[in-house]
Design a protein around this motif. Structure first.
Motif, PDB file in Angstrom:
ATOM      1  N   GLY A   5      83.209  78.969  68.533  1.00 58.91           N
ATOM      2  CA  GLY A   5      84.052  78.233  67.589  1.00 58.91           C
ATOM      3  C   GLY A   5      84.060  76.754  67.896  1.00 58.91           C
ATOM      4  N   VAL A   6      84.186  76.395  69.174  1.00 57.82           N
ATOM      5  CA  VAL A   6      84.150  74.994  69.597  1.00 57.82           C
ATOM      6  C   VAL A   6      82.773  74.394  69.312  1.00 57.82           C
ATOM      7  N   PHE A   7      81.732  75.163  69.613  1.00 55.69           N
ATOM      8  CA  PHE A   7      80.361  74.691  69.358  1.00 55.69           C
ATOM      9  C   PHE A   7      80.143  74.384  67.882  1.00 55.69           C
ATOM     10  N   PHE A   8      80.543  75.298  67.008  1.00 58.95           N
ATOM     11  CA  PHE A   8      80.363  75.092  65.571  1.00 58.95           C
ATOM     12  C   PHE A   8      81.187  73.906  65.075  1.00 58.95           C
ATOM     13  N   PHE A   9      82.435  73.813  65.529  1.00 58.09           N
ATOM     14  CA  PHE A   9      83.316  72.731  65.083  1.00 58.09           C
ATOM     15  C   PHE A   9      82.753  71.362  65.474  1.00 58.09           C
ATOM     16  N   LEU A  10      82.363  71.223  66.738  1.00 62.62           N
ATOM     17  CA  LEU A  10      81.830  69.943  67.206  1.00 62.62           C
ATOM     18  C   LEU A  10      80.493  69.615  66.549  1.00 62.62           C
ATOM     19  N   SER A  11      79.680  70.638  66.269  1.00 59.77           N
ATOM     20  CA  SER A  11      78.394  70.421  65.593  1.00 59.77           C
ATOM     21  C   SER A  11      78.614  69.887  64.184  1.00 59.77           C
ATOM     22  N   ILE A  12      79.602  70.436  63.479  1.00 57.75           N
ATOM     23  CA  ILE A  12      79.906  69.994  62.121  1.00 57.75           C
ATOM     24  C   ILE A  12      80.397  68.547  62.132  1.00 57.75           C
ATOM     25  N   PHE A  48      70.513  63.089  71.200  1.00 53.84           N
ATOM     26  CA  PHE A  48      71.329  63.414  72.366  1.00 53.84           C
ATOM     27  C   PHE A  48      72.790  63.600  71.963  1.00 53.84           C
ATOM     28  N   VAL A  49      73.277  62.764  71.054  1.00 56.68           N
ATOM     29  CA  VAL A  49      74.660  62.897  70.578  1.00 56.68           C
ATOM     30  C   VAL A  49      74.830  64.200  69.805  1.00 56.68           C
ATOM     31  N   LEU A  50      73.882  64.495  68.915  1.00 55.31           N
ATOM     32  CA  LEU A  50      73.972  65.696  68.076  1.00 55.31           C
ATOM     33  C   LEU A  50      73.931  66.978  68.910  1.00 55.31           C
ATOM     34  N   VAL A  51      73.168  66.964  69.983  1.00 53.86           N
ATOM     35  CA  VAL A  51      73.037  68.150  70.837  1.00 53.86           C
ATOM     36  C   VAL A  51      74.021  68.112  72.004  1.00 53.86           C
ATOM     37  N   GLY A  52      74.196  66.924  72.590  1.00 53.01           N
ATOM     38  CA  GLY A  52      74.980  66.798  73.802  1.00 53.01           C
ATOM     39  C   GLY A  52      76.468  67.041  73.641  1.00 53.01           C
ATOM     40  N   LEU A  53      77.073  66.511  72.585  1.00 53.25           N
ATOM     41  CA  LEU A  53      78.518  66.672  72.414  1.00 53.25           C
ATOM     42  C   LEU A  53      78.930  68.133  72.203  1.00 53.25           C
ATOM     43  N   PRO A  54      78.270  68.881  71.317  1.00 49.84           N
ATOM     44  CA  PRO A  54      78.605  70.307  71.200  1.00 49.84           C
ATOM     45  C   PRO A  54      78.378  71.069  72.509  1.00 49.84           C
ATOM     46  N   THR A  55      77.330  70.686  73.244  1.00 51.53           N
ATOM     47  CA  THR A  55      77.059  71.342  74.527  1.00 51.53           C
ATOM     48  C   THR A  55      78.170  71.055  75.533  1.00 51.53           C
ATOM     49  N   PHE A  56      78.632  69.810  75.550  1.00 52.63           N
ATOM     50  CA  PHE A  56      79.745  69.443  76.428  1.00 52.63           C
ATOM     51  C   PHE A  56      80.983  70.262  76.078  1.00 52.63           C
ATOM     52  N   GLY A  57      81.182  70.482  74.785  1.00 47.24           N
ATOM     53  CA  GLY A  57      82.306  71.304  74.341  1.00 47.24           C
ATOM     54  C   GLY A  57      82.204  72.737  74.841  1.00 47.24           C
ATOM     55  N   ILE A  58      80.981  73.269  74.843  1.00 49.64           N
ATOM     56  CA  ILE A  58      80.765  74.628  75.356  1.00 49.64           C
ATOM     57  C   ILE A  58      81.117  74.699  76.838  1.00 49.64           C
ATOM     58  N   LEU A  59      80.682  73.705  77.614  1.00 47.87           N
ATOM     59  CA  LEU A  59      80.938  73.699  79.054  1.00 47.87           C
ATOM     60  C   LEU A  59      82.436  73.646  79.357  1.00 47.87           C
ATOM     61  N   ILE A  60      83.142  72.779  78.635  1.00 49.81           N
ATOM     62  CA  ILE A  60      84.586  72.669  78.846  1.00 49.81           C
ATOM     63  C   ILE A  60      85.283  73.983  78.488  1.00 49.81           C
ATOM     64  N   THR A  61      84.858  74.579  77.381  1.00 45.85           N
ATOM     65  CA  THR A  61      85.467  75.838  76.943  1.00 45.85           C
ATOM     66  C   THR A  61      85.187  76.959  77.929  1.00 45.85           C
ATOM     67  N   LEU A  62      83.980  76.969  78.483  1.00 49.70           N
ATOM     68  CA  LEU A  62      83.620  77.983  79.473  1.00 49.70           C
ATOM     69  C   LEU A  62      84.509  77.913  80.712  1.00 49.70           C
ATOM     70  N   LEU A  63      84.918  76.717  81.084  1.00 53.12           N
ATOM     71  CA  LEU A  63      85.782  76.551  82.249  1.00 53.12           C
ATOM     72  C   LEU A  63      87.192  77.086  81.988  1.00 53.12           C
ATOM     73  N   ILE A  64      87.555  77.167  80.708  1.00 51.00           N
ATOM     74  CA  ILE A  64      88.893  77.617  80.336  1.00 51.00           C
ATOM     75  C   ILE A  64      88.923  79.109  80.020  1.00 51.00           C
ATOM     76  N   THR A  65      87.917  79.563  79.268  1.00 47.93           N
ATOM     77  CA  THR A  65      87.868  80.969  78.855  1.00 47.93           C
ATOM     78  C   THR A  65      86.427  81.423  78.690  1.00 47.93           C
TER      79      THR A  65
END
Length: 259
Positions: free
Chosen positions: A186-193, A161-178
């Motif tokens: 880019g956010v997804f890859f960074f958080l996944s790494i 859940f941590v490995l999948v959930g945190l990058p996904t949360f990053g995608i959602l936040i980024t989608l709200l901005i742009t």
């Protein structure tokens, strides 16, 4: 009538293992499905079908080329760990990271191809980012399989859940901005790494021993070849739809598959 007692008399002490294991694995499947559904809803409401189609195209490419990361090694890690070879996580992860460099080379070549032939859609830059992130996206998958072999299903569920959930949360936040896919991926890859590295370091520090299974590497490679064929066939249709019909059609196709 105590049903659990009756079942326990027939199955022995394994009943607790079956109940607890089944609960955590079912919970994990529900969480993963919910994450996938939330991402789909977010894209359909916040971005265009074209952008979502590009996103699905990148995911399909990643899933297809993941065969280079020795996907069968995950099962080998679980089986070796179950036999008491706790060093399977480290040796298996090393093999996956090393072979994943082949996937990096493929993404570099794909990035160059898209830059030369379809520069206007911007996919080339995302593929270049994927080339950097690829080993980290799939190199640490063995963590959850290690917990599977240890029969620690609660830790398996939490780590997945941590490995999948945190990058996904990053995608959602980024989608709200742009809705710019360069920033989203880019956010997804960074958080996944970052997530993969941190979770692996924490887990590997608590491995009971470095005892190795000398047969695991060859077994994992054989499994990778067998499962790799299925993996490619599962995502080939997505790639063909995107390439010949366009990203918008892929978005519709992907949503239909989820529903």
């Amino acid at each position: 009538m105590n049903i659990k007692k009756i079942v326990k008399e027939n199955l022995g002490e394994n009943i607790n293992y079956l109940i607890k294991g089944g609960f955590w694995l079912a919970l994990l499947q529900g969480l993963l499905y919910s994450i996938n559904l939330v991402i789909t809803i977010a894209f359909t409401h916040l971005a265009s079908q074209y952008i979502y189609g590009q996103y699905r195209f990148v995911l399909s490419l990643l899933s297809t080329i993941s065969v280079c990361s020795l996907i069968g090694m995950n099962v080998a890690i679980a089986q070796s760990t179950a036999k008491g070879y706790f060093g399977a996580l480290k040796s298996g992860t090393y093999s996956k990271l090393r072979w994943s460099l082949l996937g990096t080379l493929i993404f570099v070549r794909l990035s160059i191809y898209f830059f030369l032939t379809r520069k206007e859609d911007g996919i080339w830059l995302i593929l270049l980012m994927a080339a950097v992130a690829f080993p980290f996206l799939y190199g640490f998958e063995g963590i959850t399989y290690y917990f599977n072999g240890m029969q620690e299903f609660k830790r398996l569920t939490i780590s997945k859940f941590v490995l999948v959930g945190l990058p996904t949360f990053g995608i959602l936040i980024t989608l709200l901005i742009t809705q710019n896919l360069w920033y989203i991926t880019g956010v997804f890859f960074f958080l996944s790494i970052i997530t993969g590295l941190v979770v692996y370091i924490v887990v590997s520090k608590n491995v009971k021993s470095d005892k190795q299974d000398k047969d695991m590497d060859s077994y994992g490679k054989k499994l990778s070849f067998i499962t790799g064929i299925t993996q490619v066939s599962d995502y080939l249709d997505h790639l063909l739809v995107a390439y010949y019909l366009g990203y918008t059609k892929l978005a519709i196709f992907a949503i239909a598959n989820i529903i």
